[in-house]
Design an enzyme around this catalytic site. Structure first.
Site, PDB file in Angstrom:
ATOM      1  N   GLY A  13      48.960   4.475  -0.242  1.00 27.11           N
ATOM      2  CA  GLY A  13      48.069   3.693  -1.105  1.00 27.11           C
ATOM      3  C   GLY A  13      46.722   4.357  -1.331  1.00 27.11           C
ATOM      4  O   GLY A  13      46.459   5.454  -0.818  1.00 27.11           O
ATOM      5  N   TYR A 137      45.370 -15.157  -1.845  1.00 30.27           N
ATOM      6  CA  TYR A 137      45.221 -13.799  -1.304  1.00 30.27           C
ATOM      7  C   TYR A 137      44.152 -13.791  -0.211  1.00 30.27           C
ATOM      8  O   TYR A 137      44.379 -13.284   0.894  1.00 30.27           O
ATOM      9  CB  TYR A 137      44.844 -12.838  -2.447  1.00 30.27           C
TER      10      TYR A 137
END
Ligand SMILES: NC(=O)c1ccc[n+]([C@@H]2O[C@H](COP(=O)([O-])OP(=O)(O)OC[C@H]3O[C@@H](n4cnc5c(N)ncnc54)[C@H](OP(=O)(O)O)[C@@H]3O)[C@@H](O)[C@H]2O)c1
Length: 294
Positions: A13, A137
């Site tokens: 990532g 989230y």
């Protein structure tokens, strides 16, 4: 610092790949993991939602420090895919913490500014301010922060809008659009402190090297909207800033509620490291020197 073995979970990532680079630069032995995007032959497949596999990878690599950057952070998708968000961001964090503890490793866990509600009168937030996430989230990430505290040695670092040179992040998308001469409409009423990925990556290793534990805000020094960020980017790269137009959050219409001002105060970390992170204007200059990316 003596030799160190580093395990970077989520090494494929944006943040993770920068941690891998920073660890390589220090001459560390680095193992990077991926879930779907294998970026190097030496990388190890790891899904943090699988407790046994997570434990086995940590047993096999026996790192001194684990940097956990794995997350499901598509903020709107997290509203819809709640089970997945919880399993990766909360249960996954707990699996990593248990596994890190079992091999006596220091765990550095990457969280987010979205644990705060972002009421403008409260910003900038410091580490002692109470959290109260606005969206799912943020709730799962806060649960992850709590979960990693079962480890003996843990550090939570909270960045805000992370940018750098890697495919699939906001900055590379915006540069691609500007290069193509396309108009961009960018939200101008959500303020944060954009964080340059290489600075965050260095900090993830430095907190281990200095034995810093607990929660640290680890974000850039300048508060700005994404619109202001994008105009600055266009100016640095010599593109027409008029290609960038502002839009309100309400008109843009995102699924998940967003903090209006989630700016973080990173003074505690800056003092401990004896340096500040770079402002976007400085970071854009160094990105320009290595652009276009491969
Ligand atoms: N990007 C931002 O603006 C921002 C802002 C604040 C906080 N953060 C936090 O910073 C951290 C890193 O974000 P990022 O921008 O680097 O994200 P990213 O580029 O999307 O990378 C996420 C990484 O996590 C891996 N991953 C996803 N699900 C996984 C799972 N179940 N098990 C193991 N690995 C998994 C991905 O692997 P594959 O790609 O191989 O599938 C990828 O390597 C996250 O904790 C995020 O919450 C990011």
């Amino acid at each position: 610092m003596n030799h160190m073995d580093v395990l970077v979970i989520g090494g494929s990532g944006l943040v993770g790949s920068n941690v891998v680079r920073a660890a390589d630069d220090r001459g560390a032995d680095v193992t990077a993991t991926y879930r779907t995007n294998e970026t190097a032959e030496t990388a190890v497949e790891l899904d943090v939602t699988d407790r046994d596999v997570t434990a086995a990878v940590l047993q096999r690599t026996s790192p001194d420090v684990v940097v956990n950057t794995a997350a499901f952070h598509a903020v709107d998708a997290c509203e819809e895919e709640r089970d997945r968000a919880w399993t990766v961001n909360a249960t996954g964090a707990r699996n990593v913490a248990r596994a890190a503890d079992a091999v006596d490793a220091h765990l550095v866990h990457v969280s987010t500014d979205y644990v705060f509600p972002g009421h403008p009168a409260e910003a900038p937030y410091d580490e002692d301010d109470p959290v109260s996430p606005l969206n799912y989230y943020g709730r799962t990430k806060y649960a992850g922060e709590q979960a990693v505290q079962i480890a003996d040695r843990w550090t939570v670092v909270r960045p805000s809008v992370v940018y750098g040179v890697s495919s699939g992040n906001f900055l590379t998308w915006a540069l691609g659009e500007l290069e193509a001469g396309n108009e961009l409409t960018i939200v101008d009423d959500q303020v944060s402190v954009p964080t340059y990925a290489p600075d965050l990556a260095q900090a993830c290793l430095e907190v281990f090297e200095k034995g810093l534990t607990g929660v640290f805000h680890a974000a850039g020094p300048d508060s700005m909207s994404r619109y202001e960020f994008t105009v600055g980017l266009a100016e640095t790269f010599g593109y027409d800033p008029d290609l960038v137009s502002p839009i309100s959050t309400e008109a843009f219409g995102q699924e998940a509620p967003r903090p209006t001002d989630s700016s973080l105060d990173s003074t505690r970390l800056y003092r401990a490291l004896d340096r500040e992170f770079r402002s976007p204007s400085r970071a854009f200059e160094s990105i320009r020197s290595e652009w276009p990316a491969e």
